[in-house]
Each structure stands twice: as C-alpha cells, then as structure tokens.
Design an enzyme around this catalytic site. Sequence first.
Site, mmCIF file in Angstrom:
data_model
loop_
_atom_site.group_PDB
_atom_site.id
_atom_site.type_symbol
_atom_site.label_atom_id
_atom_site.label_comp_id
_atom_site.label_asym_id
_atom_site.label_seq_id
_atom_site.Cartn_x
_atom_site.Cartn_y
_atom_site.Cartn_z
ATOM 1 N N ILE A 99 2.156 -23.740 45.074
ATOM 2 C CA ILE A 99 3.486 -23.663 45.654
ATOM 3 C C ILE A 99 4.488 -24.348 44.735
ATOM 4 O O ILE A 99 4.178 -25.324 44.062
ATOM 5 C CB ILE A 99 3.557 -24.305 47.065
ATOM 6 C CG1 ILE A 99 3.072 -25.760 47.032
ATOM 7 C CG2 ILE A 99 2.740 -23.492 48.057
ATOM 8 C CD1 ILE A 99 3.235 -26.496 48.352
ATOM 9 N N TYR A 162 14.371 -20.664 33.132
ATOM 10 C CA TYR A 162 13.383 -21.422 33.916
ATOM 11 C C TYR A 162 13.974 -22.740 34.414
ATOM 12 O O TYR A 162 13.589 -23.255 35.464
ATOM 13 C CB TYR A 162 12.118 -21.653 33.086
ATOM 14 C CG TYR A 162 10.898 -21.924 33.925
ATOM 15 C CD1 TYR A 162 10.488 -21.024 34.909
ATOM 16 C CD2 TYR A 162 10.132 -23.068 33.734
ATOM 17 C CE1 TYR A 162 9.364 -21.259 35.679
ATOM 18 C CE2 TYR A 162 9.003 -23.309 34.487
ATOM 19 C CZ TYR A 162 8.618 -22.409 35.464
ATOM 20 O OH TYR A 162 7.499 -22.649 36.221
ATOM 21 N N LYS A 169 7.704 -28.778 36.492
ATOM 22 C CA LYS A 169 6.346 -28.484 36.029
ATOM 23 C C LYS A 169 5.873 -29.502 34.995
ATOM 24 O O LYS A 169 4.675 -29.818 34.924
ATOM 25 C CB LYS A 169 6.277 -27.071 35.440
ATOM 26 C CG LYS A 169 6.478 -25.956 36.467
ATOM 27 C CD LYS A 169 5.399 -25.938 37.531
ATOM 28 C CE LYS A 169 5.499 -24.694 38.405
ATOM 29 N NZ LYS A 169 4.505 -24.669 39.494
ATOM 30 N N THR A 200 5.142 -12.026 40.795
ATOM 31 C CA THR A 200 4.949 -12.551 42.141
ATOM 32 C C THR A 200 6.301 -12.713 42.830
ATOM 33 O O THR A 200 7.354 -12.684 42.182
ATOM 34 C CB THR A 200 4.247 -13.914 42.105
ATOM 35 O OG1 THR A 200 5.096 -14.856 41.427
ATOM 36 C CG2 THR A 200 2.923 -13.821 41.362
#
Length: 261
Positions: A99, A162, A169, A200
């Site tokens: 997630i 991003y 991340k 996705t």
Amino acid sequence: MPLPAVKAKLLEGQRGLVVGIANDQSIAWGCARAFRALGAELAITYLNDKAKPHVEPLARELEAPILMPLNVSVEGQLEAVFDRISTEWGELDFVVHSIASAPKDTLRGRVTDAPREGFLATMDVSCWSFIRMAHLAEPLMKRGGSLFTMTYYGSQMVVENYNIMGVAKAALESAVRYLAAELGPKGIRVHAISPGPLATRAASGIAEFDELLAKAKVRAPSRELVTIDDVGMATAFLAHDAARRITGSVLYVDGGYNIID
C-alpha cells in the site's frame, strides 16, 4: 484466472497477511496468488466498503479464512486485524505490505512545495504503516518469518512525476534496513521488492504513466514489462527457507530496467 502453475507446495503450513489487494490487477493480488499456489494460508484485507465487492471474490478464490477491512489511516483497524490473526491462528509467518498513498495535490506538485499535511499523510500510509505492521507481527512470528513491502526505482533516482512518493519510498527502504537489523536475531527477515512499472490502479495517479510504461518496455534488457505474477513468485521465494540468509535488501523485479542509464 488460474493460479500460477507450481510443482510443489513449498510454503505449505505457512500463514500470512496480504494487505493491498484492490482488484485483480493489484501487485498484492499477484503476491497472494503466488503464496497460495505454493500452499500458504492467507488473511486478506480490503480498504473499505466500496472496495469489498472487488476483493471479496478474490479472497474466496484464495480460500482465505480471514477477510477484514483495513484502512491504516483509521485508528484501531490495523490492530484489529492482528488481534484476529492472534486469536484465530496464534502465529504468523509473513506479511505483504503493498500500500502507498499521497494526496493528489501533493503527488502532482513539486517536492519543494509539499504541504506539511500532504507530506505527513504520504509518509503515514506509505512508510509508517509498514513499521507498525512489523511491530504487531513480531510477537506472532515465534519461529521467525518474513516481512515484505513494495518500493520503486524512484526512491533511488529522480523519476519524472514520481515526486513526493520517491521521498516516501526512500524512507521505506531505509526502514527495511533498520527493521532487518533489529528483527534479524529473531529469525525475521525484511525485504523491499521493487517491481518495474505496472499498470495498476495505484500507478494511475502518476502523471504521464503510460509514457513510463512504454519507456520501460523499450529499454529494459528483457524488452518486456513485468507482470504481477512475476512479482508474486519472486516475493514468495523469499519467504522460503532457501532464502533464509537474504534480508535487508531491495530486490528488483523489473526485467533489468534499473541497470540502464
């Protein structure tokens, strides 16, 4: 869609929690399918009532005995999931954390301009929730176990669009190293899996993502995009005793794209 073909139930007897299935295109779904194909028993979560109709049939396909709502931003829901696992199973062998989230204006904007609230919301779901899961899983991993989270190349290099997720991340990958060091003496291994670009629902929030997919297909040494089953099988391998000396690192499942300038 049939489960991946395997020759042995290498994870039979293992029980694990998979968090992050939204639909049958989710990376978490690829992981769940792989673990189940290898014989593991699964607990599955869904985000909310809106998501439940999409996830419940998948949980039935996996024969998951535990299906619960989990929004890590809602106080107490994460603890409730682990309480039920503790009550029904008494132990846990692996956790898949798949997630990540950022408010749209924070994700679409410059990191330089990130509002405090947007930054904290991004870090809460995308990084801190994994640390909290590790905390709750530790006492249930009585014989050791494995913790998995999903990262991306944008943590190491600046990837256009991003943005704040790359910052989150990077923090997540650092958390993996610290958790691996702290939990290793108990036989608990911690891994970050870094898939190549995948179409996705989560990725759809990234601007110009189709261009990123096209670039990856052309430039990756394999000349192919990875699939959720590729990611799932690589993740499941790390839960096996054959990988018991691997921990604290980032595994790229991207057809080699990360090595190309």
